[in-house]
Design an enzyme around this catalytic site. Structure first.
Site, PDB file in Angstrom:
ATOM      1  N   HIS A  26      -3.266   6.816   2.318  1.00  0.00           N
ATOM      2  CA  HIS A  26      -3.706   5.521   1.811  1.00  0.00           C
ATOM      3  C   HIS A  26      -5.082   5.222   2.401  1.00  0.00           C
ATOM      4  CE1 HIS A  26      -4.247   1.386   1.016  1.00  0.00           C
ATOM      5  NE2 HIS A  26      -3.970   0.995   2.250  1.00  0.00           N
ATOM      6  N   ASN A  71     -10.373  -0.462  -0.093  1.00  0.00           N
ATOM      7  CA  ASN A  71      -8.916  -0.339   0.002  1.00  0.00           C
ATOM      8  C   ASN A  71      -8.302  -0.923  -1.283  1.00  0.00           C
ATOM      9  OD1 ASN A  71      -6.187  -0.870   0.492  1.00  0.00           O
ATOM     10  ND2 ASN A  71      -6.509  -1.502   2.610  1.00  0.00           N
ATOM     11  N   CYS A 105       0.816  -1.223   0.000  1.00  0.00           N
ATOM     12  CA  CYS A 105       0.000   0.000   0.000  1.00  0.00           C
ATOM     13  C   CYS A 105       0.845   1.267   0.000  1.00  0.00           C
ATOM     14  CB  CYS A 105      -0.962  -0.003   1.181  1.00  0.00           C
ATOM     15  SG  CYS A 105      -1.924  -1.513   1.288  1.00  0.00           S
TER      16      CYS A 105
HETATM   17  N1  ACO Z   1     -18.901  -9.050   9.360  1.00  0.00           N
HETATM   18  C1  ACO Z   1     -19.396  -9.356  10.573  1.00  0.00           C
HETATM   19  N2  ACO Z   1     -18.636  -9.754  11.587  1.00  0.00           N
HETATM   20  C2  ACO Z   1     -17.307  -9.842  11.384  1.00  0.00           C
HETATM   21  C3  ACO Z   1     -16.726  -9.539  10.146  1.00  0.00           C
HETATM   22  C4  ACO Z   1     -17.585  -9.137   9.112  1.00  0.00           C
HETATM   23  N3  ACO Z   1     -17.112  -8.808   7.879  1.00  0.00           N
HETATM   24  N4  ACO Z   1     -15.395  -9.726  10.244  1.00  0.00           N
HETATM   25  C5  ACO Z   1     -15.138 -10.103  11.500  1.00  0.00           C
HETATM   26  N5  ACO Z   1     -16.312 -10.195  12.200  1.00  0.00           N
HETATM   27  C6  ACO Z   1     -16.488 -10.570  13.578  1.00  0.00           C
HETATM   28  C7  ACO Z   1     -15.355 -11.417  14.106  1.00  0.00           C
HETATM   29  O1  ACO Z   1     -15.570 -12.779  13.801  1.00  0.00           O
HETATM   30  C8  ACO Z   1     -15.426 -11.138  15.575  1.00  0.00           C
HETATM   31  O2  ACO Z   1     -16.458 -11.917  16.158  1.00  0.00           O
HETATM   32  P1  ACO Z   1     -16.259 -12.588  17.600  1.00  0.00           P
HETATM   33  O3  ACO Z   1     -16.104 -11.416  18.538  1.00  0.00           O
HETATM   34  O4  ACO Z   1     -17.509 -13.348  17.762  1.00  0.00           O
HETATM   35  O5  ACO Z   1     -15.022 -13.414  17.482  1.00  0.00           O
HETATM   36  C9  ACO Z   1     -15.871  -9.677  15.657  1.00  0.00           C
HETATM   37  O6  ACO Z   1     -16.483  -9.384  14.379  1.00  0.00           O
HETATM   38  C10 ACO Z   1     -14.715  -8.725  15.872  1.00  0.00           C
HETATM   39  O7  ACO Z   1     -13.683  -9.059  14.968  1.00  0.00           O
HETATM   40  P2  ACO Z   1     -12.322  -8.290  14.926  1.00  0.00           P
HETATM   41  O8  ACO Z   1     -11.457  -8.839  13.842  1.00  0.00           O
HETATM   42  O9  ACO Z   1     -11.781  -8.220  16.312  1.00  0.00           O
HETATM   43  O10 ACO Z   1     -12.856  -6.860  14.497  1.00  0.00           O
HETATM   44  P3  ACO Z   1     -12.124  -5.485  14.590  1.00  0.00           P
HETATM   45  O11 ACO Z   1     -12.888  -4.576  15.465  1.00  0.00           O
HETATM   46  O12 ACO Z   1     -10.643  -5.621  14.828  1.00  0.00           O
HETATM   47  O13 ACO Z   1     -12.313  -4.952  13.092  1.00  0.00           O
HETATM   48  C11 ACO Z   1     -11.043  -4.699  11.083  1.00  0.00           C
HETATM   49  C12 ACO Z   1     -11.755  -5.670  12.022  1.00  0.00           C
HETATM   50  C13 ACO Z   1     -12.090  -3.773  10.471  1.00  0.00           C
HETATM   51  C14 ACO Z   1     -10.375  -5.486   9.976  1.00  0.00           C
HETATM   52  C15 ACO Z   1     -10.032  -3.881  11.914  1.00  0.00           C
HETATM   53  O14 ACO Z   1      -9.177  -4.737  12.640  1.00  0.00           O
HETATM   54  C16 ACO Z   1      -9.209  -2.981  11.054  1.00  0.00           C
HETATM   55  O15 ACO Z   1      -9.688  -1.975  10.578  1.00  0.00           O
HETATM   56  N6  ACO Z   1      -7.946  -3.338  10.882  1.00  0.00           N
HETATM   57  C17 ACO Z   1      -7.089  -2.679   9.956  1.00  0.00           C
HETATM   58  C18 ACO Z   1      -6.852  -3.638   8.847  1.00  0.00           C
HETATM   59  C19 ACO Z   1      -6.870  -3.049   7.480  1.00  0.00           C
HETATM   60  O16 ACO Z   1      -7.438  -2.016   7.197  1.00  0.00           O
HETATM   61  N7  ACO Z   1      -6.227  -3.767   6.601  1.00  0.00           N
HETATM   62  C20 ACO Z   1      -6.169  -3.396   5.237  1.00  0.00           C
HETATM   63  C21 ACO Z   1      -4.954  -3.916   4.618  1.00  0.00           C
HETATM   64  S1  ACO Z   1      -3.529  -3.200   5.291  1.00  0.00           S
HETATM   65  C22 ACO Z   1      -3.441  -1.644   4.811  1.00  0.00           C
HETATM   66  O17 ACO Z   1      -4.029  -1.258   3.851  1.00  0.00           O
HETATM   67  C23 ACO Z   1      -2.593  -0.776   5.612  1.00  0.00           C
END
Ligand code: ACO
Length: 322
Positions: A249, A279, A111
């Site tokens: 980004h 993204n 990215c």
């Molecule tokens: N829909 C519904 N529920 C979901 C989904 C979904 N798409 N995905 C995960 N869940 C559930 C999980 O199973 C979990 O359930 P549980 O509590 O029963 O186990 C719950 O939601 C929480 O999951 P987490 O993974 O802890 O959710 P989090 O609050 O961390 O959000 C996210 C996830 C949005 C990916 C967050 O971690 C984030 O924004 N991370 C940054 C990652 C990113 O943007 N990466 C892009 C590539 S890297 C880059 O571009 C820099």
């Protein structure tokens, strides 16, 4: 050394996948995705390739700059999702647009790739090696995503953005860069492209899809990106208040908000399109730059900060005086 952006262009697949469409494939909802990421829809290839999207973006950037493909000295394509290992995307673009006089190669910094490619082009120009370049960020991430993993497939989209830049002796535009890498944390966001051991001696097949530790990535971005932008501002004797717009980004809206908060900068200075395109890794910044530029929001003398961050881990920032 000065470099001027003379033209921008972008290209997105025609097909749009909304959050409701996604909910037909994985257990998720529009509400969950919007609340956690801000994303509402994304463009997903039904046949477009990294090279075809990159070529269209380049054609538009050249038209915007009033240049022809034969004028181009250098084509640099930042991508982490090329369909083919060989030939590189940049050479495919060279062929498609007829840039017969250009040298062409790819660069992968995920990215942060577009930013690193822009820095590479700038360095070539500072050294007097090339006088202009097409710098491209292009991805078809939909082909390396596990569509059964709701934790990742909701985040990404496909697209390409390109800028045509020229060395400029006059002080119209001014660029300054900082860039970093931290391979120690590399495995928090990864994607295999082939097996680690040959299948003749080992039956172990590895995943060819993107896997990620979302929380680690979130923390990395929220900590390192403000630090990196502050380092850039210090280096250029500027303050957050001197910057008109921060084009980050487009990982997700919550990351952008966290970075703005840490920088103590008004969120209105952070244009975003992640809601509509998801993204797009290396394509995020050039597509956003193209949209903002063509909307007329940039005025001469304004200062922009671009910042990319992603797998590697890689991160960097650049300030541009328009
Ligand atoms: N829909 C519904 N529920 C979901 C989904 C979904 N798409 N995905 C995960 N869940 C559930 C999980 O199973 C979990 O359930 P549980 O509590 O029963 O186990 C719950 O939601 C929480 O999951 P987490 O993974 O802890 O959710 P989090 O609050 O961390 O959000 C996210 C996830 C949005 C990916 C967050 O971690 C984030 O924004 N991370 C940054 C990652 C990113 O943007 N990466 C892009 C590539 S890297 C880059 O571009 C820099």
């Amino acid at each position: 050394m000065n470099m001027q952006i003379k033209g921008t262009g972008s290209s997105l697949p025609a097909n749009v996948l909304t959050n409701d469409d996604l909910a037909k494939y994985v257990e998720t909802s529009d509400e969950w995705i919007k609340e956690r990421t801000g994303i509402e829809k994304r463009h997903i290839s039904t046949g477009e390739t990294v090279a075809s999207l990159a070529s269209e973006a380049c054609i538009k950037a050249l038209a915007d700059a009033g240049k022809s493909a034969e004028d181009v000295d250098l084509i640099l394509v930042a991508t982490c999702s090329p369909e083919m290992a060989l030939p590189c995307v940049a050479c495919q673009v060279q062929d498609a647009i007829g840039a017969v006089n250009a040298v062409a190669f790819d660069l992968n910094a995920a990215c942060a790739g577009f930013l690193f490619a822009l820095h590479t082009a700038h360095s070539y120009m500072a050294a007097g090696i090339y006088k202009n370049a097409l710098v491209v960020g292009a991805e078809v991430l939909s082909k390396i995503i596990d569509w059964e993993d709701r934790g990742t497939c909701i985040l990404f989209g496909d697209g390409a953005g390109a800028v045509y830049v020229e060395a400029d002796a006059a002080k119209a535009y001014n660029f300054s860069f900082v860039q970093h890498a931290d391979g120690r944390k590399g495995m928090v966001l990864k994607c295999g492209t082939r097996n680690l051991k040959n299948l003749l001696y080992s039956g172990e097949e590895q995943s060819m899809f993107v896997t990620m530790d979302g929380r680690e990535i979130f923390q990395f971005a929220a900590r390192q990106v403000p630090g990196c932008i502050n380092e850039l501002l210090e280096k250029t004797n500027l303050s957050v208040d001197d910057i008109d717009y921060f084009l980050l980004h487009q990982a997700n809206l919550r990351i952008i908000e966290a970075i703005a908060k840490r920088l103590k900068a008004d969120i209105s200075k952070f244009p975003a399109n992640v809601q509509n395109v998801g993204n797009m890794s290396s394509a995020s910044i050039p597509v956003l730059l193209d949209e903002c530029r063509k909307s007329g929001m940039f005025k001469p003398g304004m200062k922009l900060v671009l910042s990319g961050f992603g797998a590697g881990l890689t991160y960097g920032a650049c300030v541009i005086t328009l």
